[in-house]
Enzyme design. Structure first.
Site, mmCIF file in Angstrom:
data_model
loop_
_atom_site.group_PDB
_atom_site.id
_atom_site.type_symbol
_atom_site.label_atom_id
_atom_site.label_comp_id
_atom_site.label_asym_id
_atom_site.label_seq_id
_atom_site.Cartn_x
_atom_site.Cartn_y
_atom_site.Cartn_z
ATOM 1 N N ARG A 46 0.873 -1.174 0.000
ATOM 2 C CA ARG A 46 0.000 0.000 0.000
ATOM 3 C C ARG A 46 0.916 1.230 0.000
ATOM 4 O O ARG A 46 2.071 1.161 0.411
ATOM 5 C CB ARG A 46 -0.863 0.028 1.247
ATOM 6 C CG ARG A 46 -1.876 -1.090 1.329
ATOM 7 C CD ARG A 46 -2.625 -1.039 2.666
ATOM 8 N NE ARG A 46 -3.623 -2.074 2.735
ATOM 9 C CZ ARG A 46 -3.404 -3.296 3.218
ATOM 10 N NH1 ARG A 46 -2.208 -3.627 3.670
ATOM 11 N NH2 ARG A 46 -4.382 -4.185 3.249
ATOM 12 N N LYS A 71 -3.441 -1.659 8.389
ATOM 13 C CA LYS A 71 -4.807 -2.200 8.370
ATOM 14 C C LYS A 71 -4.881 -3.600 8.980
ATOM 15 O O LYS A 71 -5.550 -4.481 8.467
ATOM 16 C CB LYS A 71 -5.371 -2.200 6.947
ATOM 17 C CG LYS A 71 -5.570 -0.801 6.370
ATOM 18 C CD LYS A 71 -6.107 -0.821 4.968
ATOM 19 C CE LYS A 71 -7.577 -1.217 4.964
ATOM 20 N NZ LYS A 71 -8.175 -1.105 3.621
ATOM 21 N N HIS A 135 -2.958 2.314 -5.523
ATOM 22 C CA HIS A 135 -3.426 1.017 -5.023
ATOM 23 C C HIS A 135 -3.525 -0.024 -6.143
ATOM 24 O O HIS A 135 -3.551 -1.226 -5.877
ATOM 25 C CB HIS A 135 -4.761 1.173 -4.293
ATOM 26 C CG HIS A 135 -5.013 0.098 -3.290
ATOM 27 N ND1 HIS A 135 -4.305 -0.007 -2.106
ATOM 28 C CD2 HIS A 135 -5.882 -0.941 -3.306
ATOM 29 C CE1 HIS A 135 -4.739 -1.058 -1.427
ATOM 30 N NE2 HIS A 135 -5.692 -1.649 -2.130
ATOM 31 N N ARG A 138 -0.836 -2.668 -5.938
ATOM 32 C CA ARG A 138 -1.103 -3.769 -4.995
ATOM 33 C C ARG A 138 -2.003 -4.812 -5.653
ATOM 34 O O ARG A 138 -1.728 -6.007 -5.594
ATOM 35 C CB ARG A 138 -1.740 -3.210 -3.722
ATOM 36 C CG ARG A 138 -2.064 -4.280 -2.686
ATOM 37 C CD ARG A 138 -2.417 -3.631 -1.352
ATOM 38 N NE ARG A 138 -3.011 -4.555 -0.413
ATOM 39 C CZ ARG A 138 -2.338 -5.436 0.318
ATOM 40 N NH1 ARG A 138 -1.021 -5.515 0.192
ATOM 41 N NH2 ARG A 138 -2.958 -6.220 1.177
ATOM 42 N N HIS A 161 -3.073 -10.382 3.908
ATOM 43 C CA HIS A 161 -4.507 -10.393 4.211
ATOM 44 C C HIS A 161 -4.791 -11.307 5.400
ATOM 45 O O HIS A 161 -4.359 -12.458 5.414
ATOM 46 C CB HIS A 161 -5.318 -10.904 3.017
ATOM 47 C CG HIS A 161 -5.318 -10.000 1.844
ATOM 48 N ND1 HIS A 161 -5.449 -10.459 0.552
ATOM 49 C CD2 HIS A 161 -5.228 -8.649 1.739
ATOM 50 C CE1 HIS A 161 -5.432 -9.443 -0.293
ATOM 51 N NE2 HIS A 161 -5.290 -8.336 0.408
ATOM 52 N N TYR A 170 -8.466 -12.244 -6.604
ATOM 53 C CA TYR A 170 -7.380 -12.384 -7.570
ATOM 54 C C TYR A 170 -7.441 -13.734 -8.278
ATOM 55 O O TYR A 170 -7.227 -13.813 -9.484
ATOM 56 C CB TYR A 170 -6.024 -12.202 -6.882
ATOM 57 C CG TYR A 170 -5.911 -10.876 -6.180
ATOM 58 C CD1 TYR A 170 -6.044 -9.679 -6.866
ATOM 59 C CD2 TYR A 170 -5.701 -10.821 -4.808
ATOM 60 C CE1 TYR A 170 -5.963 -8.459 -6.215
ATOM 61 C CE2 TYR A 170 -5.608 -9.601 -4.150
ATOM 62 C CZ TYR A 170 -5.744 -8.427 -4.857
ATOM 63 O OH TYR A 170 -5.671 -7.222 -4.218
#
Length: 184
Positions: A46, A71, A135, A138, A161, A170
């Site tokens: 990010r 995050k 972004h 990413r 994640h 993805y």
């Protein structure tokens, strides 16, 4: 993403990333800008993770990058390829007094807004037919890894994640997902 309905795309192809990098080479601080784009793409960073990257996270001896995620993401250790190593070493020689990898002309850490502007401008210079944002790099990493046939769980860990539902996008859209289902 509130603006996603106005965007035609959320990721770049590897070829489009190459075009972005080529366009950034002509910038005043071309080497730094190219290295930022390359590292953001290769590691799925990010903008805030990229701009907060410190030299203490780069292990030149082990050729690894210690990625701290924001995050509530999971940290990871990524391999650094030869071209990245050379680019990072050169960058370190150019700004040896900063603890941050990416600094602006005043020697302070590059800002996420500044990086987003850099990406947008590079997309325009590259002649891409749609607006590019930071972004997208990413997302491009996620789609590239899925397209290369990497396992969803491995991509999840690579991108940091916590929830696999953020990664599935993805692999669901990967053009190689159904490759070799039917063979003659």
């Amino acid at each position: 993403m509130a603006n996603s309905k106005y965007r035609s795309r959320e990721h770049l192809t590897p070829r489009e990333v190459e075009k972005l990098i080529e366009a950034a080479k002509t910038n005043r601080y071309g080497h730094r800008d190219v290295t930022m784009l390359l590292v953001a793409f290769r590691h799925g960073l990010r903008a805030s993770e990229l701009c907060g990257l410190e030299w203490s996270q780069v292990d030149f001896t082990g050729a690894t990058l210690h990625v701290r995620r924001v995050k509530n993401g999971k940290p990871a250790t990524h391999p650094i390829r030869g071209d990245e190593m050379r680019a990072l070493r050169k960058l370190q020689r150019e700004a040896p007094n900063s603890r941050f990898v990416f600094v602006n002309e005043r020697g302070t850490p590059f800002s996420p807004d500044g990086f987003n502007w850099l990406v947008k401008r590079a997309g325009q210079k590259a002649g891409l037919a749609f607006q590019v944002h930071a972004h997208m790099l990413r997302h491009s990493a996620g789609f590239k890894l899925a397209g290369d046939g990497h396992d969803t769980r491995a991509i999840q860990d690579y991108l940091g994640h916590r929830n696999i539902s953020n990664t599935v996008r993805y692999t669901e859209l990967s053009p190689t997902r159904f490759k070799n289902f039917w063979r003659d």
